[in-house]
Enzyme design. Structure first.
Site, PDB file in Angstrom:
ATOM      1  N   PHE A 175       0.818  -1.221   0.000  1.00 14.60           N
ATOM      2  CA  PHE A 175       0.000   0.000   0.000  1.00 14.60           C
ATOM      3  C   PHE A 175       0.853   1.273   0.000  1.00 14.60           C
ATOM      4  O   PHE A 175       0.435   2.305   0.483  1.00 14.60           O
ATOM      5  CB  PHE A 175      -0.983   0.001   1.183  1.00 14.60           C
ATOM      6  N   ARG A 176       2.084   1.168  -0.516  1.00  9.61           N
ATOM      7  CA  ARG A 176       3.005   2.296  -0.628  1.00  9.61           C
ATOM      8  C   ARG A 176       3.385   2.887   0.733  1.00  9.61           C
ATOM      9  O   ARG A 176       3.824   4.030   0.836  1.00  9.61           O
ATOM     10  CB  ARG A 176       2.446   3.382  -1.554  1.00  9.61           C
ATOM     11  N   LEU A 177       3.232   2.080   1.785  1.00  4.35           N
ATOM     12  CA  LEU A 177       3.652   2.510   3.130  1.00  4.35           C
ATOM     13  C   LEU A 177       5.070   2.011   3.379  1.00  4.35           C
ATOM     14  O   LEU A 177       5.337   1.204   4.263  1.00  4.35           O
ATOM     15  CB  LEU A 177       2.665   1.975   4.178  1.00  4.35           C
TER      16      LEU A 177
END
Length: 197
Positions: A175-177
């Protein structure tokens, strides 16, 4: 993806990631982008190859008549970036360049393939080339000149060491975290912080 652990010295983590890349990346795990800035403040970036990590400094070699070398001599502050796509990892480095010794440059130059050694003589790197034929004529001229003799290192060919002042590690997460850890050097000591993705 596992989270990044925090060694006290970022070069320990870099070496760990680099060895992983060396065993898994298909092409040129030592490829790194090198960013320089001209005296007019114009940035330029290109790919070069890391040729060693000596005394905790990143070493690469180049023609000193090239644009990158001229810009480094004007402004020794540079940026490096390693991107290992298949590992989902990236390392960004900021640092200050210093020239390697003649002995180091001689040693590395002598380890290169003869064709690359002759190419260092034949290429006027970054200058305008009228045609490929002109380069091939220059290569043939130097190949004939040196024959079977050892090829000496040209005076205009040497290397730089980048002494890092900042090293940032990036590792992809869902989730692009992503995980981002940045080390900064202050009075000879490394300090680390975690950054938002």
């Amino acid at each position: 993806m596992p989270r990044i652990h925090y060694p006290g010295n970022p070069l320990d983590l870099f070496n760990e990631w680099f060895h992983e890349a060396a065993s898994q990346e298909i092409n040129d795990p030592n490829a790194m982008s090198l960013a320089t800035v001209s005296s007019a403040g114009i940035p330029s970036v290109r790919m070069v190859l890391l040729k060693g990590l000596t005394d905790e400094k990143f070493v690469f070699y180049t023609n000193f008549k090239s644009r990158k070398a001229k810009e480094i001599i004007e402004n020794p502050r540079v940026g490096l970036c390693f991107h290992w796509k298949s590992l989902h990892k990236q390392v960004r480095v900021e640092g200050i360049c210093e020239q390697v010794s003649d002995e180091e440059a001689d040693s590395y130059f002598s380890s290169r393939p003869v064709g690359s050694q002759i190419g260092a003589w034949a290429s006027q790197q970054s200058e305008i080339l009228e045609s490929r034929a002109v380069l091939e004529e220059s290569l043939a001229k130097y190949a004939l000149e040196f024959g079977d003799n050892p090829v000496p290192r040209p005076d205009h060919w040497s290397g730089f060491r980048v002494a890092p002042t900042l090293i940032e590690f990036w590792q992809e997460q869902p989730f692009r975290l992503h995980d981002r850890i940045v080390y900064t050097l202050d009075s000879g000591n490394w300090h680390q912080k975690r950054l938002y993705p």
